[in-house]
Design a protein around this motif. Structure first.
Motif, short mmCIF file in Angstrom:
data_model
loop_
_atom_site.label_atom_id
_atom_site.label_comp_id
_atom_site.label_asym_id
_atom_site.label_seq_id
_atom_site.Cartn_x
_atom_site.Cartn_y
_atom_site.Cartn_z
N VAL A 18 0.85 -1.20 0.00
CA VAL A 18 0.00 0.00 0.00
C VAL A 18 0.88 1.25 0.00
CG1 VAL A 18 -1.76 1.30 1.26
CG2 VAL A 18 -1.84 -1.20 1.27
N ASN A 19 0.68 2.07 -1.02
CA ASN A 19 1.40 3.33 -1.13
C ASN A 19 1.02 4.22 0.05
OD1 ASN A 19 2.55 5.73 -1.90
ND2 ASN A 19 1.61 5.81 -3.93
N GLY A 20 1.98 4.55 0.88
CA GLY A 20 1.69 5.36 2.06
C GLY A 20 1.81 4.56 3.35
N VAL A 21 1.87 3.22 3.22
CA VAL A 21 2.02 2.40 4.42
C VAL A 21 3.32 1.58 4.35
CG1 VAL A 21 1.00 0.62 5.90
CG2 VAL A 21 -0.49 2.23 4.69
N THR A 22 3.47 0.77 3.31
CA THR A 22 4.69 -0.04 3.20
C THR A 22 5.74 0.61 2.28
OG1 THR A 22 3.41 -1.37 1.64
CG2 THR A 22 3.85 -2.33 3.80
N PHE A 23 5.30 1.54 1.45
CA PHE A 23 6.24 2.26 0.58
C PHE A 23 5.63 3.60 0.20
CE2 PHE A 23 4.17 2.12 -3.57
CZ PHE A 23 3.21 1.13 -3.36
N THR A 24 6.47 4.45 -0.35
CA THR A 24 5.96 5.73 -0.85
C THR A 24 6.81 6.16 -2.05
OG1 THR A 24 5.32 7.96 -0.21
CG2 THR A 24 7.41 7.17 0.66
N TYR A 25 6.36 7.11 -2.80
CA TYR A 25 7.14 7.67 -3.91
C TYR A 25 7.51 9.11 -3.58
CZ TYR A 25 5.60 3.70 -6.74
OH TYR A 25 5.37 2.45 -7.21
N ASP A 26 8.74 9.49 -3.94
CA ASP A 26 9.10 10.89 -3.73
C ASP A 26 8.67 11.72 -4.95
OD1 ASP A 26 11.03 10.64 -5.72
OD2 ASP A 26 12.70 10.37 -4.30
N ASP A 27 9.00 13.01 -4.93
CA ASP A 27 8.56 13.94 -5.99
C ASP A 27 9.02 13.50 -7.37
OD1 ASP A 27 7.81 15.30 -3.83
OD2 ASP A 27 9.34 16.87 -3.95
N LYS A 28 10.16 12.79 -7.39
CA LYS A 28 10.71 12.38 -8.69
C LYS A 28 10.20 11.00 -9.10
CE LYS A 28 14.84 15.16 -8.32
NZ LYS A 28 15.64 15.33 -7.10
N GLY A 29 9.30 10.44 -8.30
CA GLY A 29 8.73 9.13 -8.65
C GLY A 29 9.60 7.96 -8.23
N VAL A 30 10.58 8.26 -7.39
CA VAL A 30 11.46 7.19 -6.90
C VAL A 30 10.81 6.53 -5.68
CG1 VAL A 30 13.76 6.63 -6.01
CG2 VAL A 30 13.48 8.43 -7.75
N PRO A 31 10.69 5.18 -5.66
CA PRO A 31 10.06 4.54 -4.51
C PRO A 31 10.98 4.50 -3.29
CG PRO A 31 10.71 2.88 -6.12
CD PRO A 31 11.05 4.22 -6.72
N HIS A 32 10.37 4.63 -2.12
CA HIS A 32 11.11 4.52 -0.85
C HIS A 32 10.35 3.57 0.08
CE1 HIS A 32 13.99 7.74 -1.64
NE2 HIS A 32 12.98 8.32 -2.29
N GLY A 33 11.08 2.63 0.66
CA GLY A 33 10.46 1.70 1.59
C GLY A 33 10.06 2.38 2.88
N MET A 34 8.95 1.93 3.46
CA MET A 34 8.49 2.49 4.74
C MET A 34 8.42 1.41 5.82
SD MET A 34 5.44 5.03 3.47
CE MET A 34 5.09 5.69 5.11
N CYS A 35 9.00 0.25 5.55
CA CYS A 35 8.92 -0.84 6.53
C CYS A 35 10.08 -0.76 7.51
CB CYS A 35 8.94 -2.19 5.82
SG CYS A 35 7.43 -2.44 4.88
N LYS A 36 9.74 -1.10 8.75
CA LYS A 36 10.73 -1.02 9.82
C LYS A 36 11.70 -2.21 9.77
CE LYS A 36 10.26 -0.54 14.82
NZ LYS A 36 9.32 -0.94 15.89
N ALA A 37 11.23 -3.33 9.25
CA ALA A 37 12.02 -4.57 9.31
C ALA A 37 13.34 -4.43 8.57
CB ALA A 37 11.22 -5.74 8.74
N THR A 38 14.40 -4.98 9.18
CA THR A 38 15.69 -5.01 8.50
C THR A 38 15.97 -6.41 7.96
OG1 THR A 38 16.66 -5.40 10.67
CG2 THR A 38 16.77 -3.15 9.82
N LYS A 39 15.21 -7.40 8.44
CA LYS A 39 15.46 -8.78 8.03
C LYS A 39 14.17 -9.51 7.70
CE LYS A 39 19.71 -10.34 9.90
NZ LYS A 39 20.80 -10.13 9.95
N LEU A 40 14.21 -10.27 6.63
CA LEU A 40 13.09 -11.14 6.28
C LEU A 40 13.64 -12.53 5.97
CD1 LEU A 40 10.06 -10.39 3.98
CD2 LEU A 40 11.43 -12.44 3.60
N TYR A 41 13.11 -13.53 6.65
CA TYR A 41 13.50 -14.92 6.39
C TYR A 41 12.36 -15.62 5.66
CZ TYR A 41 17.08 -13.91 9.85
OH TYR A 41 18.13 -13.34 10.54
#
Ligand SMILES: Cc1cc2nc3c(=O)[nH]c(=O)nc-3n(C[C@H](O)[C@H](O)[C@H](O)COP(=O)(O)O)c2cc1C
Length: 191
Positions: free
Chosen positions: A104-127
């Protein structure tokens, strides 16, 4: 909080057994665990109506609704463990439904003004813990997809696949393979 995502259909699932063994090590450090059994979640493929309902809420910056519960939970986890059987070179369809709910855009990720995605998740590890009837080899498409999505979009820095394979092959002692995989977990999880 450790989030344990169970995508296993069978009661005696070996993927769940291996993932639970991994959880027992990981939770030594963080005993707060939330488990999500995907087959109990009433997940549905996104329809046009659901997408509109989602977009209406997102346009109002309102992320509080029930439709975002799974997404908020995923974004807030410190460590994520997925128990996933190897099906048809990939994963069970229920996991895709879950990932659609979580993405969900705004919860797990977001886009900046240039359309570049940025992660919003706190987790550093996924198994990603999986078992297969035959060999997986380089055909680990399910894990590769989850890795691309969670690292590339959600911002989870480190993902790792833990696997036990050949469990349905003739002349393979599946119990022995599984126990062997379990005995290697501590080393895998510590590195
Ligand atoms: C629907 C389905 C699809 C499967 N597809 C594959 C496959 O593509 N390759 C493979 O090696 N094993 C395949 N298997 C076997 C499973 O990977 C194997 O039995 C695995 O250990 C099941 O995990 P579980 O014990 O957690 O249910 C499949 C099994 C099922 C039920």
């Amino acid at each position: 909080m450790i989030l344990f995502i169970d995508a296993c259909a069978r009661k005696g699932s070996r993927s769940r057994e291996l993932a639970e063994a991994a959880l027992s090590y990981i939770s030594e450090e963080d005993p707060e665990v939330e488990k999500v059994c995907l087959y109990d979640c009433d997940l549905k493929p996104l329809t046009e109506n659901m997408i509109e309902a989602r977009n209406d809420a997102l346009n109002k910056n309102d992320y509080s609704g029930e439709i975002f519960n799974l997404s908020r939970q995923f974004a807030g986890a410190d460590i994520i463990i997925m128990a996933v059987p190897y099906w048809d070179l990939s994963f069970p369809a229920i996991l895709k439904l879950y990932l659609e709910a979580v993405s969900v855009n705004g919860v797990t990720f977001t886009y900046d003004d240039k359309g570049v995605p940025h992660g919003m998740c706190k987790a550093t590890k996924l198994y990603y813990v999986t078992t297969a009837g035959g060999e997986i080899g380089n055909n680990n498409y399910g894990y590769e997809y989850v890795k691309a999505l969670t690292r590339g979009l959600f911002g989870v820095a480190d993902t790792k696949c833990i696997r036990a394979v050949g469990l349905d092959m003739e002349n393979v002692d599946a119990r022995r393979v599984l126990e062997n995989a379990k005995s290697q977990l501590r080393d895998i999880l510590l590195c």
